[in-house]
Design an enzyme around this catalytic site. Sequence first.
Site, short mmCIF file in Angstrom:
data_model
loop_
_atom_site.label_atom_id
_atom_site.label_comp_id
_atom_site.label_asym_id
_atom_site.label_seq_id
_atom_site.Cartn_x
_atom_site.Cartn_y
_atom_site.Cartn_z
N SER A 156 6.62 54.95 28.76
CA SER A 156 7.53 55.20 27.65
C SER A 156 6.75 55.65 26.41
CB SER A 156 8.38 53.95 27.39
OG SER A 156 9.53 54.27 26.66
N ASP A 320 16.39 56.88 35.58
CA ASP A 320 16.05 56.71 34.15
C ASP A 320 16.90 57.63 33.28
OD1 ASP A 320 14.86 56.56 31.64
OD2 ASP A 320 12.82 56.89 32.38
N HIS A 354 15.18 53.25 33.17
CA HIS A 354 13.89 53.38 32.49
C HIS A 354 13.03 52.13 32.67
CE1 HIS A 354 11.24 55.09 29.46
NE2 HIS A 354 11.27 53.97 28.77
#
Lengths: 389, 389
Positions: A156, A320, A354
């Site tokens: 991320s 995601d 995610h």
Amino acid sequence: MVFTGWPAPTGKHLSLATPFPGDRPLLLSSGARLGPVQVAYETYGRLDDARGNAVFVCHALTGDSHPARHHADDTPGWWETMVGPGRPVDTRRYFVICANVVGGCAGTTGPWATGPDGAPYGEAFPEVTVADMVGVHRALLAGLGIRRLRAVVGGSLGGMQTLEWLLRHPQDADGFAVVAGTARQSADNLAWNAVARHAIRGSAAVAAGPVREAGLRAGLGTARMIAHLTYLSEQSLHRKFGRAPRKGGTRTHPSSLVQGDFAVESYLEHQADKFLRRFDPRSYLQLIGAMDHFDAFAAPDRLADAAAPPAVLLYSFASDRLFGPEHSDHIKTELAARGLTARHERDETSDIGHDAFLLDVPGFLATADRFLKDLDLRAGARRDDLVTS
Amino acid sequence: MVFTGWPAPTGKHLSLATPFPGDRPLLLSSGARLGPVQVAYETYGRLDDARGNAVFVCHALTGDSHPARHHADDTPGWWETMVGPGRPVDTRRYFVICANVVGGCAGTTGPWATGPDGAPYGEAFPEVTVADMVGVHRALLAGLGIRRLRAVVGGSLGGMQTLEWLLRHPQDADGFAVVAGTARQSADNLAWNAVARHAIRGSAAVAAGPVREAGLRAGLGTARMIAHLTYLSEQSLHRKFGRAPRKGGTRTHPSSLVQGDFAVESYLEHQADKFLRRFDPRSYLQLIGAMDHFDAFAAPDRLADAAAPPAVLLYSFASDRLFGPEHSDHIKTELAARGLTARHERDETSDIGHDAFLLDVPGFLATADRFLKDLDLRAGARRDDLVTS
């Protein structure tokens, strides 16, 4: 060192370094100077004699320097599946370093810290970028006497730092693993951060003093709920909560200021409450601002010095809805246009979304493990070459 | 009639009816009594002599009684593509009725209205449901002397009202068109409403008096931004805004309370500001509460009296991330289990998302047009039968 204001780390498990010698201030991307800068970091495992087995772990938006438990702190970390003995980032094999990002609120200088006038920086804290985060990580490494890493790994916002690191300083590591990352946020990503920003700013704009602080924190709770939803897929929300009512709850009046009626609502409220105990709204604004303005391939001259190209792993999750596979495809294409071949692995097995990168997804962890072991083999071969030649 | 507090309608274009004779209070689903209830409604076209050409349009979460401009009010309405001369809901052919829902803030009794103690109901307004909305619509029709409709048509929360109407009173209309609707919100839908609710409640919880009002409104702005994003697809956000900077804007400091840096952020802020001029946070809490608790097929005995089954059109948009085609599939399956065949048309041509139902999507409008004309033919044949028999 003084911790003031919002949730401040206890500091008990942190090593603190001032990475800029002689308290030289850090020159930020914005042109502003910040300093002295202190960095909170933790290390795992032992640095080998050749100082060649270091792995740097970059944390995500709300992470800190504690990806996993260790001898001095058995609090579970945020990446226990990835970091630890026998894990892909194997602390028996590697010297692992993780540092809180500049602008954060877990020990490294950020809005919570005391500024030159003796008061917390607060909203006067200068704007930081992903490049600034990487700059501070590198200064920490220099202070630790580490010149080259086996790998940089991050998911991320951690993946964004890893990508920035690769593009600016490809010679710093044998390999870079960008997990569930992006080279630049989409309009949809920007939009959700815009709502989070509005929630924090808007709640605070209506008042001053302690009420304003409470407003900032109420807004931060809303922001956390928004973010949390972008981290989970519709499918995983359905599987975990469906339309189940709140545990033990009775139906409440729609205008009441009490809790909501559904299990998913109760879960999100709990996430918001937990988050408020450990995060600073001003740090949150800083870090989402850094994410929004990150545009890895905007500068044309990146990767110019990649004489010995590092290995690059891009890993994405089909479920995601924040940084899905199309984000990693884009990185791969842009890297290829600059002469660097990256491998993109797309996970289809997890429906989590995610957050899958933080969880036990066997295919993902096996891929990360193989990537790192391949780096070790390459490094071993390189050393053998040096010995035989 | 007194309008107090939040944005109140001017009332100049509205017809107002008290649908419960003798100011009899309305018995709500919750068991509470509300009354007297006033309904703001608008009509278009002429009711034919047989009183058989009426179409009822149900509005969505933030709509009102004004789907289209008319002779007395040329303000554009919220469903100009669907309602008007030559449109599918053809005002030259039909007598069209649209009414603000109970609990709303555009003329029909809601939290804005004066309660029995002479002050606005505010948060004391009793909880309303989708069934209550339909109940008030039906009372209005009774007051207008209309016993049977050609059709009920509605999108989103309007589609939920249409579905509820179909299940409770299938004999009320020849046809029901549920557009981008759902029989019950998913965990993901519930979750986004939970965040909206938290934004509104959370901002207000930190203060009292005028600051509390300002907090409610700040939270309502955040809620609108969240909702707006669920109404648009990632693809349409990308196409419209990408990463373009705010028009004429310069980069702002991440902690400042000024506007954001990106065009998409500016757009959302504008949507929030516009919304605050016309909506009441307490109505918003009421209406999203009604959406959350709506569960059309939860009661087992629905459709029991569908002796002459009405025609049912379900229309969905593949790009809709709020109530996508799977929601309409679910309605179709549940209706079939109760012996009613519905047609589900799934649009693949628009990439707009949920809001496509309000826009010029030719395939959708043509389908709606055909559905209504088929109802006319069926009604004509029925009349001919009566004449010849």
